[in-house]
Structures are given as C-alpha cells and as structure tokens.
Design a protein around this motif. Structure first.
Motif, PDB file in Angstrom:
ATOM      1  N   THR A 465     -17.100 -79.143  86.937  1.00  0.00           N
ATOM      2  CA  THR A 465     -17.782 -79.574  88.433  1.00  0.00           C
ATOM      3  C   THR A 465     -18.095 -80.812  87.696  1.00  0.00           C
ATOM      4  OG1 THR A 465     -19.870 -78.398  87.181  1.00  0.00           O
ATOM      5  CG2 THR A 465     -18.596 -77.449  89.111  1.00  0.00           C
ATOM      6  N   GLY A 466     -18.154 -82.136  88.432  1.00  0.00           N
ATOM      7  CA  GLY A 466     -18.735 -83.284  88.290  1.00  0.00           C
ATOM      8  C   GLY A 466     -17.590 -83.945  87.303  1.00  0.00           C
ATOM      9  N   THR A 467     -16.632 -83.534  87.296  1.00  0.00           N
ATOM     10  CA  THR A 467     -15.394 -84.231  86.503  1.00  0.00           C
ATOM     11  C   THR A 467     -15.057 -85.602  87.463  1.00  0.00           C
ATOM     12  OG1 THR A 467     -14.518 -82.335  85.640  1.00  0.00           O
ATOM     13  CG2 THR A 467     -12.980 -84.235  85.670  1.00  0.00           C
ATOM     14  N   PRO A 468     -15.208 -86.802  86.654  1.00  0.00           N
ATOM     15  CA  PRO A 468     -14.705 -87.975  87.792  1.00  0.00           C
ATOM     16  C   PRO A 468     -13.223 -87.983  87.821  1.00  0.00           C
ATOM     17  CG  PRO A 468     -15.444 -88.621  85.264  1.00  0.00           C
ATOM     18  CD  PRO A 468     -15.626 -87.191  85.290  1.00  0.00           C
ATOM     19  N   PRO A 469     -12.793 -88.570  89.034  1.00  0.00           N
ATOM     20  CA  PRO A 469     -11.478 -88.511  89.395  1.00  0.00           C
ATOM     21  C   PRO A 469     -10.511 -88.982  88.607  1.00  0.00           C
ATOM     22  CG  PRO A 469     -12.832 -88.891  91.304  1.00  0.00           C
ATOM     23  CD  PRO A 469     -13.808 -88.773  90.184  1.00  0.00           C
ATOM     24  N   ALA A 470     -10.866 -90.159  87.615  1.00  0.00           N
ATOM     25  CA  ALA A 470     -10.127 -91.005  86.821  1.00  0.00           C
ATOM     26  C   ALA A 470     -10.109 -90.415  85.340  1.00  0.00           C
ATOM     27  CB  ALA A 470     -10.698 -92.563  86.758  1.00  0.00           C
ATOM     28  N   ALA A 471     -10.550 -89.198  85.352  1.00  0.00           N
ATOM     29  CA  ALA A 471     -10.482 -88.706  84.067  1.00  0.00           C
ATOM     30  C   ALA A 471      -9.234 -88.233  83.503  1.00  0.00           C
ATOM     31  CB  ALA A 471     -11.374 -87.329  83.916  1.00  0.00           C
ATOM     32  N   PRO A 472      -8.753 -88.383  82.117  1.00  0.00           N
ATOM     33  CA  PRO A 472      -7.416 -88.101  81.761  1.00  0.00           C
ATOM     34  C   PRO A 472      -7.007 -86.450  82.093  1.00  0.00           C
ATOM     35  CG  PRO A 472      -8.876 -88.433  79.840  1.00  0.00           C
ATOM     36  CD  PRO A 472      -9.736 -88.647  81.225  1.00  0.00           C
ATOM     37  N   PRO A 473      -5.936 -86.493  82.685  1.00  0.00           N
ATOM     38  CA  PRO A 473      -5.334 -85.292  83.081  1.00  0.00           C
ATOM     39  C   PRO A 473      -5.058 -84.045  81.626  1.00  0.00           C
ATOM     40  CG  PRO A 473      -3.594 -86.878  82.953  1.00  0.00           C
ATOM     41  CD  PRO A 473      -4.783 -87.516  82.599  1.00  0.00           C
ATOM     42  N   ASP A 474      -5.272 -84.623  80.478  1.00  0.00           N
ATOM     43  CA  ASP A 474      -4.685 -83.906  79.601  1.00  0.00           C
ATOM     44  C   ASP A 474      -5.982 -83.884  78.494  1.00  0.00           C
ATOM     45  OD1 ASP A 474      -4.707 -86.357  78.672  1.00  0.00           O
ATOM     46  OD2 ASP A 474      -2.839 -86.019  77.351  1.00  0.00           O
ATOM     47  N   GLY A 475      -7.216 -83.806  79.080  1.00  0.00           N
ATOM     48  CA  GLY A 475      -8.603 -84.118  78.274  1.00  0.00           C
ATOM     49  C   GLY A 475      -8.925 -82.629  77.615  1.00  0.00           C
ATOM     50  N   GLU A 476      -9.537 -82.358  76.509  1.00  0.00           N
ATOM     51  CA  GLU A 476      -9.627 -81.331  75.846  1.00  0.00           C
ATOM     52  C   GLU A 476     -11.249 -80.735  76.252  1.00  0.00           C
ATOM     53  OE1 GLU A 476      -8.100 -79.541  73.874  1.00  0.00           O
ATOM     54  OE2 GLU A 476      -6.270 -80.718  73.852  1.00  0.00           O
ATOM     55  N   LEU A 477     -11.333 -79.597  76.438  1.00  0.00           N
ATOM     56  CA  LEU A 477     -12.668 -78.965  76.779  1.00  0.00           C
ATOM     57  C   LEU A 477     -13.296 -78.987  75.256  1.00  0.00           C
ATOM     58  CD1 LEU A 477     -11.479 -75.964  78.918  1.00  0.00           C
ATOM     59  CD2 LEU A 477     -12.843 -77.695  79.744  1.00  0.00           C
ATOM     60  N   THR A 478     -14.842 -78.809  75.217  1.00  0.00           N
ATOM     61  CA  THR A 478     -15.429 -78.654  73.990  1.00  0.00           C
ATOM     62  C   THR A 478     -15.017 -77.271  73.569  1.00  0.00           C
ATOM     63  OG1 THR A 478     -17.299 -77.597  75.003  1.00  0.00           O
ATOM     64  CG2 THR A 478     -17.121 -80.291  75.100  1.00  0.00           C
ATOM     65  N   PRO A 479     -15.351 -77.028  72.250  1.00  0.00           N
ATOM     66  CA  PRO A 479     -15.377 -75.764  71.665  1.00  0.00           C
ATOM     67  C   PRO A 479     -16.194 -74.821  72.295  1.00  0.00           C
ATOM     68  CG  PRO A 479     -15.243 -77.516  69.989  1.00  0.00           C
ATOM     69  CD  PRO A 479     -15.467 -78.268  71.170  1.00  0.00           C
ATOM     70  N   GLU A 480     -17.401 -75.242  72.645  1.00  0.00           N
ATOM     71  CA  GLU A 480     -18.332 -74.107  73.304  1.00  0.00           C
ATOM     72  C   GLU A 480     -17.698 -73.832  74.531  1.00  0.00           C
ATOM     73  OE1 GLU A 480     -20.061 -76.439  70.478  1.00  0.00           O
ATOM     74  OE2 GLU A 480     -19.176 -77.094  71.974  1.00  0.00           O
ATOM     75  N   GLN A 481     -17.083 -74.717  75.631  1.00  0.00           N
ATOM     76  CA  GLN A 481     -16.683 -74.514  76.854  1.00  0.00           C
ATOM     77  C   GLN A 481     -15.439 -73.265  76.599  1.00  0.00           C
ATOM     78  OE1 GLN A 481     -15.899 -78.628  78.361  1.00  0.00           O
ATOM     79  NE2 GLN A 481     -17.483 -78.361  79.645  1.00  0.00           N
ATOM     80  N   THR A 482     -14.416 -73.810  75.617  1.00  0.00           N
ATOM     81  CA  THR A 482     -13.417 -73.021  75.602  1.00  0.00           C
ATOM     82  C   THR A 482     -13.876 -71.477  75.051  1.00  0.00           C
ATOM     83  OG1 THR A 482     -11.912 -74.892  74.904  1.00  0.00           O
ATOM     84  CG2 THR A 482     -11.270 -72.727  74.143  1.00  0.00           C
TER      85      THR A 482
END
Length: 623
Positions: A465-482
């Motif tokens: 939620t709130g990810t900007p449309p221009a964010a890279p398609p292969d970005g990593e999640l934070t360790p906490e999110q994972t």
C-alpha cells in the motif's frame, strides 16, 4: 470423442467386499502398522467396536466425523468404522496450520473430531473430540461374523470429504458418496491388477486423497496395507528400507519424489525392492532418462491421472519404451477405469474429434460437489450433450488440457488456469495470493512457480500500500516485512504452499491481453538476487561450510543463514532429498530427512554428520 464406459449398476458395495474377505480369510493380514497389526477378522472386530463408540459419542447417519491422526493405520480402521456408522469421514492433516485446520472443521460442520494421544493437542478449541488408542491384534482368532448382521450403508450416503486448495483463499471441501467410493475401489483394483497377496504401501499424507486409493481397493481385494511409520515424507533410503522390510509390492509416489528415489538408487548402485510389482506416478512430466533406467529394471511403471472431484484416479497407462524413444510426444496417462469416462471438450463444452486438444472432462462416478459452495459446484459440475441422440450427461470440468490419441489413450497437456502442481500437490495460486492480501499493508499479491537452482519454488510478488508507481519492479522487502508474510502464511497455509521468497513490485507487468505477465514475473524471480557461491561463510567449520554450500547449490541462492533451518529458508522435502544424496556422497553419512523437517540448521546437520564420521580430516571429508 469419449473413452471409457461407466457402469453404475455394477458398482459393488465396498463393505460387502470387505466382509467377503473377513468371511473367507479372517486370519489373513489386513493392516500392517509395524508394532500394530490387524488381520481381516481383527479389523472387522475393531471397526465394529469403533462404530459403536462413534454412535455413543453422538454420531448419526449423515454426520461428518473429522479424523486427526498420526498413524495411517488408525485412519484405515476409523474410516471403515465411520462407514459402518453411516457417517462421512473428514481426513485432517496434522501438519496443517492451526488456522486452516480450525476453518476446515468448521466449514465441514464436523460433529466430532477423532484423534489419538499424539494429536489430541492439535484438535481445534471447542470441538467435540474422541481420543482413540487402537489395540493390536488379540491372540485368539475372532469368531467368523454373521454376514446378515453386517451393517450396510445406503448407496446415497456421503462417504468422505477431502479438502483441496481453492482460488478464493479458502479450502474446497469435495464431498464423495458411498456408491462412488465403492465403484472407484473395485475399478481401480481391477485396472492395476491388485491381488490378495499384494502389499500396498500407505505413505501419502492423511490430507491427500491418494490415501483412499492406498486403502480401500486393497481391503476390497484381500491385500495387505502396510503403513509408513510417519506421514512425514521419507528419504529415498528410508523408503527403500521400509519397502524391503514390509515386502511392499505396490506403491504410488509423486512424480518428483519418484525422480529423486530413482536417482538415489542409481547413485547407490541399487535396484528397486525385490517384491515390488508396480509403481504408480501422478500425471506430471516424466524424466525420460530416468524412465529408461527404470524400464531396464523390469518393474512396471504406471502413469496415472485423476482429481479429487472425479474420485482420485481416472486413467492408467503402463509406461513403455515409447516414453524414451519418442521424446516429442507426451507420455500418456492412459485409458479410463470402469467407474468413469473421459471427454475432451471445446470452449463451448462440445466433444472434439480424436487428436484435437481441449479441456479434459470426466463423467461417471463423480463427487457430489463442493460442500457448502453451490455456485462453485454449478461452475465445475455441468451437463453436456455427449453426442447425437444421447441425453444430457453430468461431467466434472477439470481445468486440465489434453487430447485423446486414436488408440484411446489420454495425453495430459497441462492446466488452463493458475492451478499448478508443487512437490506433488495441486495448488491454486489464487489461494496463496488471497492469503497474502489479507496482510494489511499488501495491496495486491501474485504468486508464481519457478525453478531456482535445482528446486521448484513459489515466489510471492507483492505491491505494498502506498508504493509509488515508479518504484523498481524488483525491490526487496524489509526483513521485518518478509518475516511477517512468512509467519502469516505458515498460520494459514500448508507447508508446500508457503512461498520460498517474497519480492516487492511497484506495478505488475502485463501481457498484451492486459493480464498479469506471470511468465515475466517467473523470469524475474529466477534471475533476482546473487547466484554465485560466496566465500566460505563458516570457514571455522568445514563440514558446516560444505552443508551450507550444498544448500546453496540446490536452492540456487547465497542468501542463506547457517543458523536457520533448511525448510524455513525456502527448502522442501524434495530439495532436502537432493541435499541428503550429495552429503552422503561426500561424507558417507546418511542424514535422516527428519533432521531437515524439524528445522535443523546447517550447524545441526553438520554436527549430526561430524558425530558419525569415523575420522574427520581437516578438509571435512572422510579419511
């Protein structure tokens, strides 16, 4: 074109067939659980007693009874007892996460959950439960029963409910009737040639409908059912030893598991167990080189196809040299059993000509539908016109693509939708995606199956939620999110459905038709992250370094922690088998699969190996 001829009037009563074995062969071995063994006479006595206990616990005809056991032998006895009580049994997998287990019991409206002492703590809170302690064979031979006193379920009674993956994120309860169970059991026994001197291995997980195939046809034929000591997967060496010890003649294995077993046999210079008469493998791509090796051993290999909704197995093909000599043709999954017929339909649900491709549909002995889901039942169980002059015919639309060869053999060509097979299990990817989207900060999720290293894996792509449309398609999640996603999935999904990795996307790539480009995402998953082995991460312990390096080779990633378990880092039981084979080749020490399944870290695996090395050398190899 249609293949098969269902004969509903010839469907026998499965308990009557079992009763014939009791009368004719009361002292013959029926269930072999190792420490606990029951003859046909003993099983008859035990199941009568259990049926009385079920009734005393309030079970009435038409009720559904959940079974939560650590032993398949107890399941077999309890299932026969439930049928005698005219109740439907609901197998529950003890490895299911608590949330899903409770949901399955609630949705099935189970009046009782039957368990044993090893699984009592897993029964969902608030459930009426009955704890069983199945006795062994009594020394005295039981008296032959009076056949007129044998309970007889009605053909229209519900026999069992199995739950499968659902695209909505909720398991689907497939309800199968007693008539259909009886018809399938006899048709399967006849098709594969089961005999009273067969020993059938029951090794499938108790939530997997193959257990029906492993138990009921054998009991109807007078064969012996031999139970694995656990419903956890067995390592190839453990499987071979168990089959030799129990004299197993017949077994069904997931194709991927069979591949690993054959590789193990070849690596060890061994052959299949001596008593083995047949091996069945599910409809999946067969490794032709391994097929050639297997055929050289002379043990029949049967390629089978079926679905839970069409009562376990529908077609069988005996694999021959064509599987090796004609690599451009799929290995057929065979011709229909007597309880069903196979149809290939076009997009308008009309039969196509022989050789044409379409959707596989099954008629004959089918499930009643999905428990509590009438709309889904109407979508998948439909009426078609099979040909000129023929009346409407009820069929199950499998969602699989296939074609019928001129000789009537069915060729399975894959799925039409997002359902896949992973580690031997069918799985709706939409099921996993819906579970991920229940996490508050996940806007949308797409899950793909990919191969990284040497292992099939699930990879979850999430748009937060709130990810900007221009964010890279292969970005990593934070360790906490994972960690949050992984914990959430483990509480809602079986182990084989939990993604091995998670990646963040800003926007999902689309095909020209405007659908999510799953192929493109799979390519991204295969190439994302480092793939070259790092410098020795645990140089102070060469055995641990070798273990971790082997994990990296098999899983195709360097992002592994020697202090965490193999399964927790994206491994599977099948991947663990490959690791076991390589570690044994290097150190000469067979590591039990259970070491990996109990979340053993690389340090623990290395310690297990090191404790068994006769004289470890500085390099970590045997001297």
């Amino acid at each position: 074109m249609v293949v098969g001829a269902h004969r509903p009037d010839e469907a026998p009563d499965i308990l009557a067939r079992f009763g014939e074995q009791v009368l004719r062969r009361p002292d013959a071995l029926a269930l072999d659980g190792g420490p606990v063994r029951l003859t046909y006479g003993g099983l008859d006595r035990v199941t009568r007693e259990l049926a009385d206990r079920f009734a005393a616990a309030g079970v009435r005809p038409g009720h559904r009874v959940g079974f939560l056991f650590g032993s398949g032998l107890t399941l077999a006895a309890a299932a026969v007892a439930a049928l005698r009580a005219r109740a439907a049994f609901l197998p529950l997998d003890r490895r299911q996460p608590p949330g899903q287990l409770a949901e399955v019991v609630e949705r099935a409206e189970a009046q009782l959950v039957v368990c044993d002492h090893s699984t009592e703590a897993l029964v969902p809170a608030g459930c009426h439960k009955l704890v069983l302690s199945l006795p062994g064979e009594r020394p005295q031979a039981p008296a032959a029963p009076d056949p007129s006193a044998m309970p007889a379920p009605e053909p229209e009674d519900l026999a069992y409910v199995f739950h499968t993956s659902g695209s909505t994120g909720r398991p689907k309860g497939v309800a199968v009737g007693y008539r259909e169970l009886s018809s399938f059991s006899t048709a399967f026994a006849d098709k594969v040639g089961l005999r009273c001197d067969d020993v059938v291995l029951q090794a499938a997980a108790l939530g997997f409908d193959v257990v029906i195939e492993e138990i009921f046809p054998a009991l109807a034929t007078g064969a012996t059912v031999a139970f694995a000591p656990t419903d956890d997967p067995l390592a190839p060496e453990e499987l071979s030893e168990l089959m030799e010890r129990r004299g197993v003649t017949s077994v069904e294995l997931a194709t991927a598991y069979w591949h690993e077993w054959v590789r193990h046999l070849v690596a060890q210079g061994r052959r299949p167990p001596r008593a083995l008469r047949r091996v069945l493998v599910g409809s999946d791509r067969l490794d032709r080189e391994l097929v050639g090796q297997w055929l050289s051993w002379g043990v029949p290999l049967l390629h089978v196809y079926g679905t839970t909704e069409s009562v376990v197995t529908n077609t069988v093909h005996t694999v021959d040299e064509e599987a090796v000599t004609a690599p451009d043709r799929p290995v057929p999954v065979g011709t229909a059993l007597a309880h069903c017929a196979v149809h290939i339909l076009d997009e308008e649900q009309r039969p196509v000509a022989a050789g044409d491709t379409g959707e596989i549909a099954i008629s004959g002995s089918l499930a009643r539908g999905y428990l509590g889901a009438p709309e889904l039942t109407r979508d998948r169980f439909v009426e078609i016109s099979p040909g000129e002059g023929a009346g409407p015919l009820r069929v199950y639309l499998t969602g699989d693509r296939g074609r019928l060869r001129p000789d009537g053999a069915l060729e399975f060509l894959g799925r039409e939708d997002a359902q896949i097979k992973i580690h031997g299990y069918r799985l709706e990817l939409g099921h996993v995606e819906t579970v991920l989207e229940r996490v508050g900060w996940v806007e949308r999720a797409v899950v793909v199956k990919t191969t990284r290293g040497e292992t099939a894996q699930l990879v979850g792509f999430v748009k937060t939620t709130g990810t900007p449309p221009a964010a890279p398609p292969d970005g990593e999640l934070t360790p906490e999110q994972t960690a949050e996603l992984r914990a959430h999935c483990r509480n809602e999904l079986p182990a084989h459905a939990v993604p091995a990795r998670f990646l963040r996307v800003g926007t999902f790539p689309l095909t020209v038709n405007g659908k999510v480009d799953r192929v493109g995402l799979a390519t991204t998953a295969e190439t994302a992250g480092p793939r070259t082995p790092p410098a020795a991460a645990v140089a102070q312990d060469p055995v641990c370094a070798a273990v971790l390096h082997t994990w990296q080779e098999v899983l195709g990633t360097t992002d592994l922690d020697a202090g965490r378990g193999f399964i927790a880092q994206g491994g599977s039981s099948l991947a663990a088998m490959r690791v076991i084979t390589r570690l044994r080749a290097r150190f000469g020490v067979p590591v039990p699969l259970s070491v990996f399944l109990r979340s053993g870290s690389a340090h623990e695996v290395a310690r297990y190996i090191g404790d068994r090395l006769p004289s470890p050398s500085p390099s970590g190899a045997r001297s």
